[in-house]
Write a protein that holds these residues in place. Structure first.
Motif, mmCIF file in Angstrom:
data_model
loop_
_atom_site.group_PDB
_atom_site.id
_atom_site.type_symbol
_atom_site.label_atom_id
_atom_site.label_comp_id
_atom_site.label_asym_id
_atom_site.label_seq_id
_atom_site.Cartn_x
_atom_site.Cartn_y
_atom_site.Cartn_z
ATOM 1 N N UNK A 51 -0.153 5.786 1.659
ATOM 2 C CA UNK A 51 -2.236 6.558 1.519
ATOM 3 C C UNK A 51 -3.168 4.561 2.165
ATOM 4 N N UNK A 52 -2.312 4.288 2.365
ATOM 5 C CA UNK A 52 -3.352 3.134 3.031
ATOM 6 C C UNK A 52 -2.227 2.802 4.265
ATOM 7 N N UNK A 53 -2.629 3.947 5.729
ATOM 8 C CA UNK A 53 -2.013 3.028 7.253
ATOM 9 C C UNK A 53 -2.473 2.757 7.311
ATOM 10 N N UNK A 54 -3.713 1.803 7.009
ATOM 11 C CA UNK A 54 -4.202 0.672 7.908
ATOM 12 C C UNK A 54 -3.080 -1.046 6.976
ATOM 13 N N UNK A 55 -2.386 -0.593 6.277
ATOM 14 C CA UNK A 55 -2.214 -2.208 5.904
ATOM 15 C C UNK A 55 -0.676 -2.332 6.297
ATOM 16 N N UNK A 56 -1.707 -3.682 6.957
ATOM 17 C CA UNK A 56 -0.941 -4.819 8.218
ATOM 18 C C UNK A 56 1.327 -4.958 7.156
ATOM 19 N N UNK A 57 0.659 -5.187 6.462
ATOM 20 C CA UNK A 57 1.976 -6.433 6.032
ATOM 21 C C UNK A 57 3.182 -5.241 6.031
ATOM 22 N N UNK A 58 2.410 -4.477 5.357
ATOM 23 C CA UNK A 58 4.094 -2.977 5.501
ATOM 24 C C UNK A 58 5.043 -2.377 6.548
ATOM 25 N N UNK A 59 4.572 -2.933 8.105
ATOM 26 C CA UNK A 59 4.872 -2.681 9.224
ATOM 27 C C UNK A 59 6.021 -3.392 9.576
ATOM 28 N N UNK A 60 5.816 -4.730 9.592
ATOM 29 C CA UNK A 60 7.406 -5.310 9.576
ATOM 30 C C UNK A 60 8.438 -5.248 8.513
ATOM 31 N N UNK A 61 7.922 -5.155 7.057
ATOM 32 C CA UNK A 61 8.962 -5.002 6.510
ATOM 33 C C UNK A 61 9.510 -3.785 6.344
ATOM 34 N N UNK A 62 8.741 -2.855 6.468
ATOM 35 C CA UNK A 62 9.677 -1.603 6.103
ATOM 36 C C UNK A 62 10.298 -0.665 7.408
ATOM 37 N N UNK A 63 9.745 -1.492 8.816
ATOM 38 C CA UNK A 63 10.260 -1.804 9.534
ATOM 39 C C UNK A 63 12.194 -2.891 9.734
#
Length: 113
Positions: A51-63
């Motif tokens: 829903x919000x691909x610009x939510x930068x913080x999620x990339x580290x944690x999900x990765x």
């Protein structure tokens, strides 16, 4: 009911009231990780990303969760996307964290982009 349980309940209620509340989803995912509820955390992080691909913080944690659960290819792709987004947003700290996570992924696995 413990403070942690109350926090989880409150965050879940926030999300129920406002399903697009990425901040509450992110906070809930982090709380669930403290309780080793990895699958639920992944679902929340994926929902934020969708829903919000610009939510930068999620990339580290999900990765990191993808890496932890053996989905190395998805982890590498996510780190790469996050690095590009951090660069676009001039966020050098997050870019550095994602680069380090990506390098660690390559060292610890046979990841080959």
């Amino acid at each position: 009911m413990s403070d942690e349980q109350q926090k989880i309940k409150r965050l879940a209620l926030n999300i129920k009231k406002n399903p697009k509340d990425s901040f509450s989803k992110f906070a809930l995912a982090l709380e669930l990780l403290k309780r080793d509820q990895v699958t639920k955390a992944i679902l929340l992080f994926e929902s934020i990303l969708k829903q919000e691909p610009d939510y930068l913080g999620v990339y580290y944690h999900l990765g990191k969760l993808y890496q932890q659960t053996g989905n190395v290819q998805k982890a590498g792709e996510l780190f790469t996307q996050g690095i590009q987004l951090a660069e676009e947003k001039n966020n050098s700290r997050t870019k550095s964290e994602l680069l380090e996570a990506f390098e660690t992924l390559k060292i610890e696995t046979d990841y080959d982009s």
